[in-house]
Write a protein that holds these residues in place. Sequence first.
Motif, PDB file in Angstrom:
ATOM      1  N   CYS A  12       0.821  -1.221   0.000  1.00  0.00           N
ATOM      2  CA  CYS A  12       0.000   0.000   0.000  1.00  0.00           C
ATOM      3  C   CYS A  12       0.846   1.258   0.000  1.00  0.00           C
ATOM      4  O   CYS A  12       0.347   2.340  -0.278  1.00  0.00           O
ATOM      5  CB  CYS A  12      -0.971  -0.019   1.176  1.00  0.00           C
ATOM      6  N   CYS A  51      -1.743  -7.599  -0.863  1.00  0.00           N
ATOM      7  CA  CYS A  51      -0.661  -7.320   0.088  1.00  0.00           C
ATOM      8  C   CYS A  51       0.497  -8.301  -0.103  1.00  0.00           C
ATOM      9  O   CYS A  51       1.662  -7.932  -0.009  1.00  0.00           O
ATOM     10  CB  CYS A  51      -1.166  -7.442   1.521  1.00  0.00           C
ATOM     11  N   CYS A 103       4.163  -8.471   1.673  1.00  0.00           N
ATOM     12  CA  CYS A 103       4.246  -7.481   2.747  1.00  0.00           C
ATOM     13  C   CYS A 103       3.771  -8.071   4.073  1.00  0.00           C
ATOM     14  O   CYS A 103       4.256  -7.700   5.129  1.00  0.00           O
ATOM     15  CB  CYS A 103       3.419  -6.248   2.384  1.00  0.00           C
TER      16      CYS A 103
HETATM   17 FE1  SF4 Z   1      -0.331  -2.342   3.470  1.00  0.00          FE
HETATM   18 FE2  SF4 Z   1       1.202  -4.432   3.780  1.00  0.00          FE
HETATM   19 FE3  SF4 Z   1      -0.643  -3.874   5.627  1.00  0.00          FE
HETATM   20 FE4  SF4 Z   1      -1.336  -4.757   3.195  1.00  0.00          FE
HETATM   21  S1  SF4 Z   1      -0.197  -5.880   4.745  1.00  0.00           S
HETATM   22  S2  SF4 Z   1      -2.275  -3.049   4.285  1.00  0.00           S
HETATM   23  S3  SF4 Z   1       0.197  -3.832   1.896  1.00  0.00           S
HETATM   24  S4  SF4 Z   1       1.134  -2.658   5.112  1.00  0.00           S
END
Ligand code: SF4
Length: 645
Positions: A297, A357, A360
């Motif tokens: 994100c 995601c 991440c």
């Molecule tokens: Fe953002 Fe990573 Fe959380 Fe998904 S997992 S919302 S990409 S920080």
Amino acid sequence: MGKTVAYKILENHLVAGELAPGNEITIRIDQTLTQDSTGTMVYLQLEAIDPGRVKTELSVAYVDHNTLQTGFENADDHAFIESVAKRHGILFSKPGGGICHQLHLEKYGAPGKTLIGSDSHTPTGGGLGMIAIGAGGLDVAVAMAKGVYSFTAPQVLGVRLSGSLRPWVSAKDVILYVLKELSVKGGVGKIIEYFGPGVAALTATDRATITNMGAELGATTSVFPSDEQTKRYLELRGRGADFTPLAADEDAVYDETLEVDLSALTPLAAMPHSPDNVAAVSEIAGTVVNQVAIGSCTNSSYSDLMKAAQILSGRRVHPEVSLVIAPGSADILSQLARNGALSAFIDAGARVIECACGPCIGMGQSPKSGAVSLRTFNRNFKGRSGTLDADVYLVSPETAALAAVTGVITDGLTEGPALGIELTEPEEPAFTPGENFVVRPDGCDKKNTPVEMGPNIKPFPQNIALVDRVEGTVILHAGDNVTTDDIMPSDSRLLPYRSNIPYLANFCFEKIDTGFATRAKDANGGVILGGENYGQGSSREHAALAPLYLGVKFVIAKSFARIHRSNLINSGILPLVFVNHADYAAISFGTRLVIEDARAQLDSGEFIVKDADTGREYRTAGHFTDLEKQMLRAGGKINLIKQTA
Ligand code: SF4
Ligand code: MIC
């Protein structure tokens, strides 16, 4: 006195309380978002509150985290969320559509609006001039049910930007610089508001990168003004009608300010294992890289990916590097397919993966043992990648793509042109984001849509009303800056159990102490001692619900991160603060602690915690707002709502 952008929006939405830093205020919430890994709890709680249709202008349930469907669990969760969304008038965004924050910017975010989301990176919306706040799931459920959110009005820290970024230096370097200056707890109790002559040249998605990672400062949220860049972003997406200009008054007063000269910035990297462990890329240049991941994100916008495409175009990924690219949304991916950038990635030897995601949150692409992984993400906590001994560095898309080609950390500012790579600001085409992945709840309601409950979805634990004598044994000294990833780890093995707290609780604190869950169950009422900034990071309320399930009675820490503190209160667990920090070490493991007259002490703001065997007293503070006191007395937010319904 002139007003800041933040306080103008808050004032427009104020429902109760006096708008001044430190006061409890209630604001009207225009929009909410949830994602699936926190969303199952949100929607179980929403069903428990049973509100009928949501009271917000717009609520969206995104699916982007648990998209590795290696068993029935995640798919069941998706179906559950979709069914509840339909029952209450909530839009459902299917897996594959993209990452919630990127999608929300593209499709629904609008200047001047308020948004709360069950994800700590909800402040991404601040890039469009919104007050967008990350919160625990229950707070989001209540915001949908009642259309309001109560919190402590923060101070405003103004970051004055001047100058302009040079090629190879980008928005990610701006926020890494701010993190270096302020640290992972520098934003606690604050809204970070950007202003000054350097703002105008930053695009809406640059701004969103900066506000996104304000979460790593511990800030309540971050916000930019709404101006020509905002208008352009919305117009390119056919949403010009959502634009309103917003600026701080000339004489706006900030509680604190920080000056950043954009022209003086160089490429930066957050080194293992904290987002504020920042160094200049030039200082670590030459470090051999095994994996590069572009997306998340923070850095998966059209222009981020186009910059990566410029670097990769006509080149090959280094033989020793695995390059993974996850575009932020299906619409962006479709653009890349149309303009040829997707071919540039594939031809270079990149692995293009689902718009989600993904790596991440450790959902696939864990690096090899001992690897160096360069990621455009926002968190590099130890083990979050799924590989405990990997070294994860957080960098910009430019720095990431360049290292994918050279095989070593490379400073684009000095090396880029020497390698013959020219970077230009990508020209964004107009495109109207589709709703191909969105299911609108038209014609659905509670009567015609049943809740779809898979067998892995279990009821959430609930506390009992606060008793007078609260007692527990110290079962953990957690240390400083403990993250909610440490408290309730999340990876491809555990994410399928986000809707099953009894199972998940067995892994509580697993990364720090494998014996914790068993010990907590045996102690039937443990106490956790924490250091500074306890519970930073993810908004997952599982980090409060799992300890609740295991019988944890209270937590005493040197200080708490905002969202986790609220999640503890929402669960009826007392978050107490050491008056004397030395007591953290003075209270030894296994000590039986007791709070007598807990209900009465709640009013005084000071809790005396006693060693049940020796009688020695420790002073702790518990300054709670009236609403927080009511929640703690009732044994949590749901109990309070039921009492007052
Ligand atoms: Fe953002 Fe990573 Fe959380 Fe998904 S997992 S919302 S990409 S920080
Ligand atoms: C994260 O980045 O840690 C997450 C996964 O998006 C979390 C939410 C979660 O734990 O489900 C967050 O940041 O709130």
